[in-house]
Design a protein around this motif. Structure first.
Motif, short mmCIF file in Angstrom:
data_model
loop_
_atom_site.label_atom_id
_atom_site.label_comp_id
_atom_site.label_asym_id
_atom_site.label_seq_id
_atom_site.Cartn_x
_atom_site.Cartn_y
_atom_site.Cartn_z
N UNK A 7 0.84 -1.19 0.00
CA UNK A 7 0.00 0.00 0.00
C UNK A 7 0.88 1.25 0.00
N UNK A 8 0.38 2.32 -0.59
CA UNK A 8 1.08 3.60 -0.60
C UNK A 8 0.16 4.67 -0.06
N UNK A 9 0.75 5.64 0.62
CA UNK A 9 -0.02 6.75 1.15
C UNK A 9 0.81 7.59 2.10
N UNK A 15 -3.65 3.86 5.99
CA UNK A 15 -3.87 3.05 4.79
C UNK A 15 -4.08 1.58 5.15
N UNK A 16 -3.29 1.08 6.08
CA UNK A 16 -3.42 -0.32 6.50
C UNK A 16 -4.77 -0.56 7.14
#
Length: 64
Positions: A7-9, A15-16
């Motif tokens: 995931x990216x953010x 995000x998780x």
């Protein structure tokens, strides 16, 4: 079945948690370093946020 996601953010813990809620995740596994802070184990702010807010079990893996 086990699946891995990247995931990216701007806020990894947000995000998780969002991904876990929207995808009905059964277990979150994260890595962290252990530090002792005022006599208790401290994994870091992000890991602590996930541990306290996750709707599913969280396993924290640490290196020796």
């Amino acid at each position: 079945m086990t699946k891995t996601y990247i995931l990216q953010g701007n806020s990894p813990e947000r995000e998780i948690l969002k991904f876990a809620q929207t995808n009905e995740v059964n277990l979150i596994i994260i890595g962290s370093n252990i530090r002792m802070v005022t006599g208790r184990v401290f994994f870091g702010h992000g890991v602590d946020a996930i541990l306290s807010k996750a709707d599913c079990p969280v396993a924290v893996i640490t290196a020796p």
